[in-house]
Every structure is written in C-alpha cells, then in structure tokens.
Design a protein around this motif. Structure first.
Motif: not given
Length: 116
Positions: A57-77
C-alpha cells in the motif's frame, strides 16, 4: 496522488550482493499489487533469477511492498529463498527509495525508477 501503476527499474545493494530487475505495479486506491523479476548476484555463488508476487500500500509518500510468494526462474543450484519486504519513500513521481528486509534478517537499500 500520483498513480504508481506501471513498469519500474529496480536496483538494490545488500550485505552479500546486488539485485537488478523490473517491478510491475498496479495501484487501486491505496492498494498496490504486482510482481518483481530480478537477477540476484550473490558474492559467494552464481546469480539466480527470481520472481516475487507482491501486495502493499501507499500511505502519503510511504510505500510498503510485501512478497507473498516466489518462483525461482533460473538457478544452477537448489535455492531456499526468503520472501522480501520493501519499505520506501516516494521522492517524486518517478523515484522510490528505501530499505528491504527478508525473513532471514538481510537488509538492503533499493531504488525503483519508473519508466516514463
């Protein structure tokens, strides 16, 4: 209030590497949703490409972003990845700067630059 919807360039420095990528945001009122795709260059190993889905959310000029899930698109390990949280200040309609923290306690400083 400026609308933050759109594509942003992302750069971050943290204690063990750098990340660079793109943030895609959609703003609905004060609510923010989107995804971030980036290449993380870790000092001790090869780079990995990650996609994280975000809510916030944005509240005035303050912004918060929270990751809810992820994918590893590329990794050698095999990677165990911790979700990130970005807290920033909207400096102007094209720049957000702030700090990130993941659930392992790794801090970073980031900048998002909106693509005009």
């Amino acid at each position: 209030m400026d609308n933050l919807s759109g594509k942003w360039l992302y750069e971050e420095d943290y204690s063990y590497g750098k990340a660079k990528g793109e943030l895609f945001l959609k703003q609905i009122g004060k609510r923010l949703i989107g995804k971030i795709i980036f290449l993380e260059n870790i000092d001790s190993s090869d780079s990995i490409m990650v996609q994280e889905f975000l809510e916030g959310e944005i509240n005035g000029s303050h912004i918060i972003l929270q990751a809810t899930e992820y994918d590893i698109i590329h990794s050698d390990q095999t990677v165990s990845y911790e979700l990130d949280c970005w807290k920033g200040i909207l400096l102007n309609e094209y720049t957000i700067e702030g700090e990130s923290l993941d659930s392992q306690g790794t801090y970073g400083s980031f900048v998002f630059q909106k693509i005009k």
